[in-house]
Design an enzyme around this catalytic site. Structure first.
Site, mmCIF file in Angstrom:
data_model
loop_
_atom_site.group_PDB
_atom_site.id
_atom_site.type_symbol
_atom_site.label_atom_id
_atom_site.label_comp_id
_atom_site.label_asym_id
_atom_site.label_seq_id
_atom_site.Cartn_x
_atom_site.Cartn_y
_atom_site.Cartn_z
ATOM 1 N N GLU A 49 -56.334 23.632 -35.985
ATOM 2 C CA GLU A 49 -55.581 22.794 -36.909
ATOM 3 C C GLU A 49 -55.666 21.358 -36.406
ATOM 4 O O GLU A 49 -55.235 21.055 -35.287
ATOM 5 C CB GLU A 49 -54.119 23.242 -37.003
ATOM 6 N N ASP A 60 -42.156 16.820 -38.191
ATOM 7 C CA ASP A 60 -42.522 16.853 -36.783
ATOM 8 C C ASP A 60 -41.467 16.218 -35.895
ATOM 9 O O ASP A 60 -40.795 15.259 -36.269
ATOM 10 C CB ASP A 60 -43.861 16.124 -36.584
#
Length: 267
Positions: A49, A60
């Site tokens: 990824e 995040d």
């Protein structure tokens, strides 16, 4: 058969689970990314990824937020990242690569232009955190037409009806977010993950990758017992942060973590 599907089929035949590392492209320097991708494969990665840096990475935690800032400080663009994947493909034609990020950079480039360029570069799938399946009706056909899997998130709070919808809308694999929180969160309850993964399996037919909260070989092993894939991000990006002024040390540090995870998952 697409590369991601082929990867999971091969692993299932070997009674093994996918190790899926995440790093942000261009962090800490553009030149680091492609060699790091190759070294992660050597250390046991099955799918990569690759994070597309964005100025407001809302899902995040601080570790990956800082990685985005470092990559953007290097002027890392979406087209730069597609160039990295194309270079990676010169010597690795098998390892699936998923671009993970946010909708804005794709919209700026244009869905058709992005999907065509991503496919040509050798990208296998996209995971756009802020693109729910209900809003992907126009996007999915474009990705499908270019041979790109579109991967959706499933949260601990996702209803059964919506899991079924996500399973029908997505392809490649489902990404189960194991925690209520952002990437890099601390607490991981493997029993809860196992219970939710079982529920998801009953509602969706895609392989299930579990991410958020995977920090070391022990947690990777525990999650691999119940999921089809283990996604590790912040633990790796922490090493990039630690060695950002010594980039030659990054690959070895990340390789050590992935090798330990691979060994534990295969035990």
């Amino acid at each position: 058969m697409r590369r991601i599907e082929r990867c999971f089929e091969r692993l299932a035949g070997e009674n093994r689970k996918a190790l899926i590392p995440f790093v942000t492209a261009g962090d800490p320097q553009k030149a680091v990314t492609v060699p790091l991708m190759h070294d992660m494969v050597k250390a046991g990665a099955d799918i990569i990824e690759l994070g597309v840096p964005f100025s407001d990475p809302m899902a995040d935690g601080p570790v990956i937020q800082l990685a985005c800032e470092r990559a953007l400080a290097q002027n890392t663009s979406t087209r730069d990242i597609l160039g990295m994947v194309k270079t990676f493909r010169e010597t690795d034609t098998e390892t699936p690569v998923v671009l993970m990020g946010y909708l804005n950079p794709v919209e700026v480039m244009g869905y058709e232009a992005f999907a065509s360029a991503a496919s040509e570069a050798g990208v296998d799938g996209v995971l756009l955190v802020d693109l729910p399946p209900e809003e992907a009706l126009e996007v999915k056909p474009i990705m499908d037409a270019n041979g790109l899997d579109i991967i959706f998130l499933v949260a601990p709070t996702t209803s059964d009806a919506r899991i079924k919808l996500i399973g029908e809308a997505g392809s490649g694999y489902l990404y189960y977010v194991s925690l209520k929180g952002v990437t890099g969160s601390a607490a991981l309850n493997v029993d809860e993950v196992a219970s939710r993964v079982e529920t998801i399996r009953n509602l969706a037919k895609l392989p299930i990758g579990v991410g958020f909260g995977i920090k070391d070989a022990e947690s990777a092993q525990a999650v691999s017992r119940v999921a089809d894939g283990v996604v590790v991000g912040s633990a790796l990006v922490n090493q990039i942060d630690k060695f950002q002024k010594e980039p030659a040390a990054i690959n070895g540090a990340i390789g050590d973590i992935l090798s330990a995870m691979r060994t534990a998952m295969d035990t």
